[in-house]
Design a protein around this motif. Structure first.
Motif, PDB file in Angstrom:
ATOM      1  N   TYR A  25       0.781  -1.238   0.000  1.00  0.00           N
ATOM      2  CA  TYR A  25       0.000   0.000   0.000  1.00  0.00           C
ATOM      3  C   TYR A  25       0.815   1.292   0.000  1.00  0.00           C
ATOM      4  CZ  TYR A  25      -4.090  -2.884   0.805  1.00  0.00           C
ATOM      5  OH  TYR A  25      -5.092  -3.806   0.667  1.00  0.00           O
ATOM      6  N   GLN A  26       2.125   1.222   0.156  1.00  0.00           N
ATOM      7  CA  GLN A  26       2.892   2.457   0.308  1.00  0.00           C
ATOM      8  C   GLN A  26       2.817   3.376  -0.909  1.00  0.00           C
ATOM      9  OE1 GLN A  26       7.001   1.767   1.184  1.00  0.00           O
ATOM     10  NE2 GLN A  26       7.371   0.603  -0.681  1.00  0.00           N
ATOM     11  N   SER A  27       2.854   2.835  -2.101  1.00  0.00           N
ATOM     12  CA  SER A  27       2.784   3.683  -3.299  1.00  0.00           C
ATOM     13  C   SER A  27       1.440   4.396  -3.385  1.00  0.00           C
ATOM     14  CB  SER A  27       3.008   2.861  -4.563  1.00  0.00           C
ATOM     15  OG  SER A  27       4.316   2.356  -4.581  1.00  0.00           O
ATOM     16  N   GLN A  28       0.368   3.674  -3.082  1.00  0.00           N
ATOM     17  CA  GLN A  28      -0.965   4.269  -3.135  1.00  0.00           C
ATOM     18  C   GLN A  28      -1.117   5.388  -2.106  1.00  0.00           C
ATOM     19  OE1 GLN A  28      -3.915   1.162  -2.716  1.00  0.00           O
ATOM     20  NE2 GLN A  28      -2.647  -0.227  -3.921  1.00  0.00           N
ATOM     21  N   ILE A  29      -0.642   5.142  -0.894  1.00  0.00           N
ATOM     22  CA  ILE A  29      -0.768   6.133   0.180  1.00  0.00           C
ATOM     23  C   ILE A  29       0.107   7.349  -0.116  1.00  0.00           C
ATOM     24  CG2 ILE A  29      -0.339   6.560   2.647  1.00  0.00           C
ATOM     25  CD1 ILE A  29      -2.846   4.865   2.108  1.00  0.00           C
ATOM     26  N   ARG A  30       1.327   7.121  -0.604  1.00  0.00           N
ATOM     27  CA  ARG A  30       2.204   8.240  -0.947  1.00  0.00           C
ATOM     28  C   ARG A  30       1.598   9.074  -2.082  1.00  0.00           C
ATOM     29  NH1 ARG A  30       7.315   6.650  -2.828  1.00  0.00           N
ATOM     30  NH2 ARG A  30       8.112   8.697  -2.341  1.00  0.00           N
ATOM     31  N   ARG A  31       1.023   8.422  -3.090  1.00  0.00           N
ATOM     32  CA  ARG A  31       0.392   9.135  -4.202  1.00  0.00           C
ATOM     33  C   ARG A  31      -0.821   9.936  -3.693  1.00  0.00           C
ATOM     34  NH1 ARG A  31      -0.507   5.008  -7.509  1.00  0.00           N
ATOM     35  NH2 ARG A  31      -2.591   4.672  -6.701  1.00  0.00           N
ATOM     36  N   PHE A  32      -1.595   9.334  -2.796  1.00  0.00           N
ATOM     37  CA  PHE A  32      -2.742  10.008  -2.186  1.00  0.00           C
ATOM     38  C   PHE A  32      -2.280  11.304  -1.518  1.00  0.00           C
ATOM     39  CE2 PHE A  32      -5.337  10.297   1.821  1.00  0.00           C
ATOM     40  CZ  PHE A  32      -6.523  10.704   1.243  1.00  0.00           C
ATOM     41  N   PHE A  33      -1.213  11.214  -0.712  1.00  0.00           N
ATOM     42  CA  PHE A  33      -0.708  12.402  -0.029  1.00  0.00           C
ATOM     43  C   PHE A  33      -0.078  13.392  -1.005  1.00  0.00           C
ATOM     44  CE2 PHE A  33      -0.495   9.835   4.018  1.00  0.00           C
ATOM     45  CZ  PHE A  33      -1.478  10.559   4.656  1.00  0.00           C
ATOM     46  N   GLN A  34       0.589  12.895  -2.028  1.00  0.00           N
ATOM     47  CA  GLN A  34       1.202  13.800  -2.991  1.00  0.00           C
ATOM     48  C   GLN A  34       0.131  14.646  -3.674  1.00  0.00           C
ATOM     49  OE1 GLN A  34       4.040  11.906  -5.513  1.00  0.00           O
ATOM     50  NE2 GLN A  34       4.671  13.811  -6.468  1.00  0.00           N
ATOM     51  N   ASN A  35      -0.992  14.047  -3.969  1.00  0.00           N
ATOM     52  CA  ASN A  35      -2.093  14.808  -4.561  1.00  0.00           C
ATOM     53  C   ASN A  35      -2.713  15.773  -3.555  1.00  0.00           C
ATOM     54  OD1 ASN A  35      -2.057  13.789  -7.248  1.00  0.00           O
ATOM     55  ND2 ASN A  35      -2.890  11.882  -6.477  1.00  0.00           N
ATOM     56  N   LEU A  36      -2.855  15.352  -2.316  1.00  0.00           N
ATOM     57  CA  LEU A  36      -3.438  16.230  -1.301  1.00  0.00           C
ATOM     58  C   LEU A  36      -2.524  17.396  -0.949  1.00  0.00           C
ATOM     59  CD1 LEU A  36      -5.098  13.731   1.209  1.00  0.00           C
ATOM     60  CD2 LEU A  36      -6.227  15.176  -0.475  1.00  0.00           C
ATOM     61  N   THR A  37      -1.210  17.165  -1.005  1.00  0.00           N
ATOM     62  CA  THR A  37      -0.257  18.225  -0.653  1.00  0.00           C
ATOM     63  C   THR A  37       0.203  19.004  -1.875  1.00  0.00           C
ATOM     64  OG1 THR A  37       1.645  16.729  -0.811  1.00  0.00           O
ATOM     65  CG2 THR A  37       0.581  16.945   1.361  1.00  0.00           C
ATOM     66  N   CYS A  38      -0.454  18.770  -2.993  1.00  0.00           N
ATOM     67  CA  CYS A  38      -0.162  19.499  -4.230  1.00  0.00           C
ATOM     68  C   CYS A  38       1.292  19.326  -4.672  1.00  0.00           C
ATOM     69  CB  CYS A  38      -0.526  20.974  -4.089  1.00  0.00           C
ATOM     70  SG  CYS A  38      -2.262  21.197  -3.673  1.00  0.00           S
ATOM     71  N   GLY A  39       1.777  18.111  -4.585  1.00  0.00           N
ATOM     72  CA  GLY A  39       3.084  17.771  -5.128  1.00  0.00           C
ATOM     73  C   GLY A  39       4.252  17.849  -4.169  1.00  0.00           C
ATOM     74  N   ASP A  40       4.025  18.116  -2.906  1.00  0.00           N
ATOM     75  CA  ASP A  40       5.112  18.199  -1.930  1.00  0.00           C
ATOM     76  C   ASP A  40       5.550  16.784  -1.553  1.00  0.00           C
ATOM     77  OD1 ASP A  40       6.774  18.542   0.312  1.00  0.00           O
ATOM     78  OD2 ASP A  40       5.680  20.334   0.950  1.00  0.00           O
ATOM     79  N   ILE A  41       6.618  16.311  -2.196  1.00  0.00           N
ATOM     80  CA  ILE A  41       7.054  14.922  -2.035  1.00  0.00           C
ATOM     81  C   ILE A  41       7.549  14.637  -0.622  1.00  0.00           C
ATOM     82  CG2 ILE A  41       8.762  13.217  -2.816  1.00  0.00           C
ATOM     83  CD1 ILE A  41       8.510  14.549  -5.615  1.00  0.00           C
ATOM     84  N   GLU A  42       8.346  15.554  -0.064  1.00  0.00           N
ATOM     85  CA  GLU A  42       8.870  15.318   1.287  1.00  0.00           C
ATOM     86  C   GLU A  42       7.752  15.238   2.315  1.00  0.00           C
ATOM     87  OE1 GLU A  42      10.190  17.992  -0.552  1.00  0.00           O
ATOM     88  OE2 GLU A  42      12.026  16.968  -1.207  1.00  0.00           O
ATOM     89  N   LEU A  43       6.811  16.165   2.219  1.00  0.00           N
ATOM     90  CA  LEU A  43       5.673  16.151   3.142  1.00  0.00           C
ATOM     91  C   LEU A  43       4.848  14.887   2.938  1.00  0.00           C
ATOM     92  CD1 LEU A  43       3.903  17.426   5.305  1.00  0.00           C
ATOM     93  CD2 LEU A  43       2.789  18.769   3.498  1.00  0.00           C
ATOM     94  N   SER A  44       4.650  14.494   1.687  1.00  0.00           N
ATOM     95  CA  SER A  44       3.891  13.271   1.390  1.00  0.00           C
ATOM     96  C   SER A  44       4.540  12.058   2.031  1.00  0.00           C
ATOM     97  CB  SER A  44       3.799  13.061  -0.125  1.00  0.00           C
ATOM     98  OG  SER A  44       3.133  14.129  -0.728  1.00  0.00           O
ATOM     99  N   ASP A  45       5.855  11.976   1.922  1.00  0.00           N
ATOM    100  CA  ASP A  45       6.579  10.854   2.530  1.00  0.00           C
ATOM    101  C   ASP A  45       6.440  10.861   4.052  1.00  0.00           C
ATOM    102  OD1 ASP A  45       7.360   9.998   0.026  1.00  0.00           O
ATOM    103  OD2 ASP A  45       9.407  10.798   0.167  1.00  0.00           O
ATOM    104  N   ASP A  46       6.535  12.051   4.651  1.00  0.00           N
ATOM    105  CA  ASP A  46       6.385  12.162   6.103  1.00  0.00           C
ATOM    106  C   ASP A  46       4.984  11.730   6.554  1.00  0.00           C
ATOM    107  OD1 ASP A  46       8.976  13.089   6.333  1.00  0.00           O
ATOM    108  OD2 ASP A  46       8.396  15.200   6.594  1.00  0.00           O
TER     109      ASP A  46
END
Length: 181
Positions: free
Chosen positions: A29-50
């Motif tokens: 599930y990590q890719s799906q969750i990271r992509r979910f956050f990347q979309n919610l954070t408008c592309g902020d990869i570091e924040l998405s990973d956190d």
């Protein structure tokens, strides 16, 4: 079959403290969750990973409370949604600090990167709940009923958030030169 496998892995973690079983869930599930956050954070990869890391930590520590009333993925997305919501709330509490200046710098860095960045900018105009619904429905291909469980509101309300979100996105993109694209 996938749901049964998830339940089996959850049981192994809860009963036998099998961390490798949890690693399998994270891997799945990590890719799906990271992509979910990347979309919610408008592309902020570091924040998405956190935020994804926080989600999996909370999932692991609360795995014993998983009651199998919904699929494991719905339960995990609900945790992810709550993690994002907590982040937004904490950000609003500290918004007086140089957030406008940081947002302006962030906005300037993102200009002219392309359509994807334009979409992220458009997503910033949405309320958090609208952004969550749009992301889950259009980017994660999640059913409305499942979105309702994740964001904890009726399906009619989810449909309203989707409709308003689409309208706002369309208006923003039309204003920024995407009239016929």
């Amino acid at each position: 079959m996938s749901q049964l496998n998830d339940i089996s892995l959850v049981a192994q973690v809860v009963v036998f403290k099998n961390t490798r079983a949890f690693d399998q869930l994270v891997h799945k599930y990590q890719s799906q969750i990271r992509r979910f956050f990347q979309n919610l954070t408008c592309g902020d990869i570091e924040l998405s990973d956190d935020l994804a890391q926080d989600t999996f930590i909370k999932a692991y520590t609360n795995l014993g409370s998983f009651k199998n009333l919904s699929s494991f993925s719905t339960w995990l997305y609900r945790i992810a949604y709550n993690v994002f919501y907590d982040y937004i709330r904490s950000r609003k509490e500290t918004a007086d600090f140089d957030s406008r200046e940081i947002d302006n710098i962030h906005h300037t860095e993102q200009e002219n990167i392309g359509r994807k960045m334009d979409i992220y900018e458009a997503m910033k105009t949405l309320k958090e709940i609208e952004r969550s619904c749009i992301t889950l429905f259009y980017m994660e291909d999640t059913a409305i009923e499942k979105i309702a469980e994740i964001v904890n509101c009726p399906t009619g309300t989810v449909k309203s958030h989707l409709s308003r979100g689409k309208e706002k996105l369309s208006g923003y993109l039309k204003q920024n030169g995407y009239e016929g694209k």
